[in-house]
Design an enzyme around this catalytic site. Sequence first.
Site, PDB file in Angstrom:
ATOM      1  N   ASP A  39       0.963  -1.267   0.173  1.00  0.00           N
ATOM      2  CA  ASP A  39      -0.133  -0.020  -0.069  1.00  0.00           C
ATOM      3  C   ASP A  39       0.816   1.237   0.000  1.00  0.00           C
ATOM      4  OD1 ASP A  39      -2.511  -0.870  -0.193  1.00  0.00           O
ATOM      5  OD2 ASP A  39      -2.921  -0.680   2.120  1.00  0.00           O
ATOM      6  N   HIS A 243      28.514   2.281  -9.704  1.00  0.00           N
ATOM      7  CA  HIS A 243      27.349   2.564  -9.247  1.00  0.00           C
ATOM      8  C   HIS A 243      26.954   2.039  -7.987  1.00  0.00           C
ATOM      9  CE1 HIS A 243      25.711   3.837 -13.727  1.00  0.00           C
ATOM     10  NE2 HIS A 243      26.621   4.716 -12.995  1.00  0.00           N
ATOM     11  N   HIS A 350      34.552   5.288 -17.977  1.00  0.00           N
ATOM     12  CA  HIS A 350      33.391   6.215 -18.426  1.00  0.00           C
ATOM     13  C   HIS A 350      33.656   7.296 -19.085  1.00  0.00           C
ATOM     14  CE1 HIS A 350      34.035   8.805 -15.035  1.00  0.00           C
ATOM     15  NE2 HIS A 350      34.142   7.605 -14.289  1.00  0.00           N
ATOM     16  N   GLU A 384      33.562  14.825 -14.804  1.00  0.00           N
ATOM     17  CA  GLU A 384      33.909  13.793 -14.010  1.00  0.00           C
ATOM     18  C   GLU A 384      34.961  12.706 -14.315  1.00  0.00           C
ATOM     19  OE1 GLU A 384      30.407  11.284 -13.592  1.00  0.00           O
ATOM     20  OE2 GLU A 384      29.184  12.490 -14.731  1.00  0.00           O
ATOM     21  N   ARG A 405      37.307   9.900  -8.020  1.00  0.00           N
ATOM     22  CA  ARG A 405      36.402  10.560  -9.321  1.00  0.00           C
ATOM     23  C   ARG A 405      36.349  12.059  -8.645  1.00  0.00           C
ATOM     24  NH1 ARG A 405      32.732   7.302 -10.146  1.00  0.00           N
ATOM     25  NH2 ARG A 405      30.673   7.959  -9.022  1.00  0.00           N
ATOM     26  N   GLU A 407      33.904  15.265  -9.763  1.00  0.00           N
ATOM     27  CA  GLU A 407      32.824  15.655 -10.497  1.00  0.00           C
ATOM     28  C   GLU A 407      32.361  17.090  -9.889  1.00  0.00           C
ATOM     29  OE1 GLU A 407      29.298  13.006 -10.462  1.00  0.00           O
ATOM     30  OE2 GLU A 407      28.843  14.055 -12.510  1.00  0.00           O
TER      31      GLU A 407
END
Length: 439
Positions: A39, A243, A350, A384, A405, A407
């Site tokens: 719900d 990720h 990436h 990044e 990284r 960014e």
Amino acid sequence: MKKIALSEHQARRAKLLSLMATNSICVIGAASAQTRSNDTEYNFRQDSYFWYLTGFNEPDATLILIKDSAGQTHVGISVQPKDEQAEIWHGRRLGADAAINSLAVDSAFDNTQLTAQLIDMFSGKTTVYSLFIQSHVKRAVDKTILALKQIPKKGVLAPSSHIDVQSWLDEARLIKSPAEIALMQSVADISAQAHCQAMQICKPGLNEYHLEAEIQYVFARNGARHPAYTSIVGGGDNACILHYTQNNQPLQNGDLVLIDAGGELEGYAADITRTFPVSGYFTTVQASVYNIVLDAQLAALELLKPDALIPEVTQVVVEIITQGLLDLGILTGNLHDNIERLTYRQYFMHGLGHYLGLDVHDVGEYTHHGEPRPLSPGMVITVEPGIYIAPGSDCPEQFHGIGVRIEDDIVITESGNHVLTSDVPKTIADIEQLMSTGA
Ligand code: GLY
Ligand code: MN
Ligand code: MN
């Protein structure tokens, strides 16, 4: 709180109407609530296109733009009906009567009338526009056309063409207005503050989720109630999982931690990554990898300006990273061969960045007629670069488990770029300084 003005939403609709053929209709749907479990629902997130055109945050609405054969335009909206019981349980509804002024539209009606209204409004139009990615709207368009064809005599009045309007809207969304940039600066400031706070409270013995909680506290405390995407807080090896969102491991003394997190404000995203030492001090080996990424990022920031091509800037970044990896003995051989053989991709796998806006990976074409698209003022992009040396990598062991990284978010200006996220430090000296002022 800052908001996009109603007049700007009207101007966005007027732009879309100006591109539509005469005797046409365009149908854009809102998002629907999504069940999380039984719900309970996920926090409602409006469809970015619908939000862009209306600023209306209720589910299950439909925006209808009409341009008649004389070029006259009409904007209508279908909304959830007023319903005392539903509003007691689930929240207030604007309702059709209030929608006209509130959303600056010409007409509004309840969803209960939508099917009949669409049949009526489609009748006699030549062209229908919609967003094909909104499959429920696409289905409704098909159903309406079929229904119209089945009405004796009216059938000949069914539209004969259905066109995807996404490329027009993507192009409009790609170039940000001053009001959009101001909002993106606000959410960048909030997100930068969150990263600073995480650096300040960080110490060995905390868990990744403590930093995630701190970040989300600062977002929400400043009105950016929800992250623009699931925050990534990866200590040690976890920083090498691009990720990573598990965010539940203890932070170890001597490790780095990578945080990629940004808030969302009035639909607009920030997207910041910083990497810092759990202890507050980089080791020499960590610093050597970190500074390659920083040099690459700073070089990119110098080059990103009107008419620059992202692939060309990426190539400069690749050269700096590859040379850095060679200098550290992580790669071997010469620069040219390594670049040609793409060996750096083991460690930088990436792209350099992406458009940013209502979506964290925002819409807009990266190429034009098969060629890279030059940057223009008003585009907002992330920058990044990263180096990720997973355990088991084919390089000296002292580098294993280092993931870095950095960014930032920038807006392209007439003369170069403006860094929206400069409030969060990124040089080793500045990070260590800030961390030394924390808990
Ligand atoms: N946070 C997602 C990205 O950096 O692209
Ligand atoms: Mn990003
Ligand atoms: Mn990111």
